[in-house]
Design a protein around this motif. Structure first.
Motif, short mmCIF file in Angstrom:
data_model
loop_
_atom_site.label_atom_id
_atom_site.label_comp_id
_atom_site.label_asym_id
_atom_site.label_seq_id
_atom_site.Cartn_x
_atom_site.Cartn_y
_atom_site.Cartn_z
N THR A 74 0.82 -1.21 -0.06
CA THR A 74 -0.06 -0.11 -0.11
C THR A 74 0.85 1.36 -0.09
OG1 THR A 74 -2.11 -0.86 0.89
CG2 THR A 74 -1.69 1.36 1.41
N GLU A 101 -7.94 -1.41 -10.77
CA GLU A 101 -6.90 -1.42 -9.67
C GLU A 101 -7.10 -1.72 -8.51
OE1 GLU A 101 -3.78 -0.25 -10.59
OE2 GLU A 101 -4.59 -0.88 -12.62
N HIS A 102 -6.22 -1.94 -7.52
CA HIS A 102 -6.43 -2.18 -6.06
C HIS A 102 -6.92 -0.91 -5.48
CE1 HIS A 102 -5.23 -2.90 -1.88
NE2 HIS A 102 -5.60 -4.00 -2.12
N TYR A 103 -7.54 -0.86 -4.24
CA TYR A 103 -7.95 0.42 -3.87
C TYR A 103 -6.95 1.26 -3.30
CZ TYR A 103 -12.95 -0.78 -4.04
OH TYR A 103 -14.12 -1.13 -4.31
N ASN A 152 -4.33 -8.79 -11.77
CA ASN A 152 -5.17 -8.51 -10.84
C ASN A 152 -5.17 -9.33 -9.75
OD1 ASN A 152 -8.42 -8.69 -10.03
ND2 ASN A 152 -7.80 -6.52 -10.57
N ASN A 153 -5.45 -8.73 -8.54
CA ASN A 153 -5.47 -9.72 -7.50
C ASN A 153 -6.86 -10.47 -7.16
OD1 ASN A 153 -6.45 -6.94 -7.21
ND2 ASN A 153 -6.93 -7.32 -4.83
N GLU A 154 -7.84 -9.82 -7.61
CA GLU A 154 -9.09 -10.70 -7.72
C GLU A 154 -9.27 -11.91 -8.76
OE1 GLU A 154 -12.62 -8.76 -6.75
OE2 GLU A 154 -11.55 -6.97 -6.07
N ASP A 178 1.23 -1.82 -10.20
CA ASP A 178 1.16 -2.63 -9.09
C ASP A 178 1.29 -4.11 -9.44
OD1 ASP A 178 -0.08 -3.99 -7.03
OD2 ASP A 178 -1.99 -3.09 -6.85
N SER A 325 -11.93 -9.07 -2.50
CA SER A 325 -10.27 -8.91 -2.27
C SER A 325 -10.18 -8.67 -0.74
CB SER A 325 -9.75 -7.76 -2.91
OG SER A 325 -9.66 -6.50 -2.10
N CYS A 327 -8.15 -7.15 1.20
CA CYS A 327 -8.36 -6.09 1.69
C CYS A 327 -9.60 -5.34 1.85
CB CYS A 327 -7.21 -4.86 1.11
SG CYS A 327 -5.97 -5.63 1.01
N GLY B 229 -7.37 0.26 1.34
CA GLY B 229 -8.39 -0.76 1.96
C GLY B 229 -9.06 -0.44 2.97
#
Lengths: 392, 392
Positions: A74, A101-103, A152-154, A178, A325, A327, B229
């Motif tokens: 992060t 994107e991730h948050y 992508n994380n998901e 990322d 996800s 997070c 997050g």
């Protein structure tokens, strides 16, 4: 819960490998000196950080001096987005990021609106793929930074970053990626990807929590999020988390030596999991790109059941998987990734994310699918939607 | 170096206490789950963070929800300065800080000039004391934040924060204090000090490196340095450094139970050190407030010797002390703290900082002074300034 639990939520974190812990321990105990100290107790920590920087750089094909250690993924994402934006704000105040994107990228970019920045979101297709042409369309003369995640994380989908990099550099902007979900799971090489900045986190490949790194291509300057004593060449100051940094280095070296076998094993386990789910449960949909995704990633939407209930029933039976996800669990919103992929649809799906690692076994996969089958049957038997499905 | 080294540089870092390490270990190994996870592997880390938050709050008289965990003191200082400045910038762009702040406050404030902020430095007297009247004079209608450190890291001088707090609040600003050197060494109570924000670092009281906290009074809002997050109530997001946070909590609880005895022991050792130095070496000057300083702090300037040479000769003989502040060793500039106290004078002094802790012994003090005496004699015997001192 029947005995030992089965952990298939590696995107949420991985256990620290024994050899990584072993490397860290001396820096929690005897070598407690401050790397900034001139006296001899500063030497062992200094040397250890030097070594960890090389180990981390080697994992992604970078030079050691291009690695900035951070407190995790992060921070790395925030440092990249805000660091470039604040550094270059006299040149322009426009950022481009993908919708998936991730948050820690999305919200970091969004937070810059307070400073007059405008954000353009790039869409993805139904597999979660960003089209380089869409990046080109989104760019403007005042675009200073584009941030497109590597995998992508998901859903695990991997982007064609090299093609995106060409477009971004033609437009005169910098490209951040990322790569938190991908580093340590697939080969990542900063030169081949063509990125200027790249985020990674130790905890994704059996290193400790609370440490990560930002790759920052030579000559790329950042406005630091932390100012102070001057550590990390002034780009990220503060007394170093020596044990954590040593852990990141050791984890990087460890995974570099086993990446091919890890990928093969994860791919094999993943195929078994997909096949068994498809055989066992009707009306399921696998999300993400069918081929270009992280080995071990199975994001599956199951019709006529509710995601939260699925997750809790699996957990009660000792099987740890993720819903949205990791997070995001604390906020429990619908996935913005599936939404961007156009897959939220009528909402009559529950979605689970299995993220396998090399420490999972075939037995565990069989057990997980059996459990999932039983849970789904039970939930569907209580579902009015399922009972009336013929009508739909 | 004759055997074991003598460590008298505790401001640069303290060893992790065995009971702290013991508390941390399970969170590096078996409890590796992500606190944000809904499944049961998230529970132990969640509970541990909850407990650590209470332990940390108890050390400074705060409520648990007023504690924001950070990656260390530098982040806490930067989050306070930039977080308040960016949050309140529509109300005003003026900050007041003392001239003797740590660089993570001074440079964080200075970095905000890029955003149109103006910084006023408050002077100190020859003991390093800030006069509340000077704070009042420095404040303007557009002042949004004042940052005055609790105890100075170099000379140990403790400020009368409660008096400063009254002035700051009358002027409508918030008061932050860098209490990194004081927390765990003297009693610190946020209500008695009257501060709105307070920074602390675990490594100053036998906790691990890479973790700290910012106390943020209820109702005080910050622009977060990290967005994402949503951890730490959105004020400092990112997967938690669980082991580090547990270590901070354990260290806070440990030191709270022994603070009185620790202070007494440090004061006794300090007195011995001062007396022995004064008896052994002529033409020395002790810097800092004679009474209101951290027990164990001895900042001494020695005439006719060079500071760097002193430090290196002490180190060669196994005695670890500091020259300038630990974080400054890498830049090796003259101390801005002594400069602000008007003590740089003709520059013909070498300055050493001894920071004792309860693990030091009287024997070590005797040995350190004997060594110092020998080193000073040797250096002076080579000094033309010393040879001609009668002329001056």
């Amino acid at each position: 819960m029947n005995g030992r639990s089965i952990y298939m939520d590696h995107i949420a974190g991985t256990p620290v490998a024994s050899e990584v812990l072993e490397a860290m321990m001396p820096f929690l105990v005897e070598h407690f000196g401050n790397p900034a100290s001139i006296h001899h107790l500063g030497e062992a920590p200094q040397d250890a950080i030097f070594r960890a920087r090389s180990q981390t750089a080697a994992l992604i094909g970078a030079e050691p001096e291009e690695i900035i250690f951070t407190s995790g993924g992060t921070e790395a994402n925030n440092l990249a987005i805000k660091g470039v934006a604040f550094q270059r704000m006299s040149q322009g105040r426009h950022l481009v990021v993908s919708a998936i994107e991730h948050y820690s990228v999305l919200y970091a970019a969004k937070a810059l609106e307070r400073f007059g920045f405008e954000i353009t979101l790039v869409p993805v297709d139904e597999h979660g793929v960003v089209d380089p042409d869409d990046v080109k369309k989104a760019m403007r003369p005042d675009t200073v930074l584009v941030s497109i995640m590597h995998a992508n994380n998901e859903v695990g989908t991997i982007q064609s970053l090299a093609d995106i990099a060409s477009v971004v550099h033609e437009g005169g902007a910098l490209l951040h990626t990322d790569a938190i979900a991908s580093v340590g799971r697939i080969p990542v090489h900063v030169q081949e990807l063509g990125v200027d900045l790249l985020s990674l986190a130790a905890n994704q490949f059996n290193g400790p929590k609370g440490v990560g790194a930002l790759y920052c291509r030579k000559g790329t300057s950042l406005w630091p999020l932390f100012h102070g004593g001057g550590q990390e060449d002034g780009r990220r100051t503060g007394t170093e988390n020596v044990a954590g940094i040593v852990g990141l280095g050791a984890a990087a070296e460890r995974v570099r030596g086993r990446l091919t076998q890890k990928m093969e094993r994860c791919a094999r386990l993943e195929k078994l999991l997909r096949d068994r789910i498809a055989q066992t449960i009707e009306e399921v949909r696998f999300n993400g790109h069918p081929h270009r995704h992280i080995p071990g990633w199975v994001n599956v939407s199951i019709r006529y059941v509710e995601g939260e209930a699925l997750l809790l029933h699996m957990d009660l039976r000792g099987i740890c998987v993720a819903g949205a996800s990791a997070c995001m669990s604390i906020t429990a919103k619908a996935s913005h990734v599936l939404e961007a992929m156009g897959l939220l649809g009528d909402g009559a799906f529950g979605t689970l994310l299995f993220t396998l690692d090399e420490d999972n076994t075939e037995d565990e996969v069989h057990q997980a699918v059996e459990t999932l089958g039983a849970v789904v049957s039970r939930l569907r038997s209580m579902s009015p939607l399922y009972a009336t499905r013929a009508a739909s």
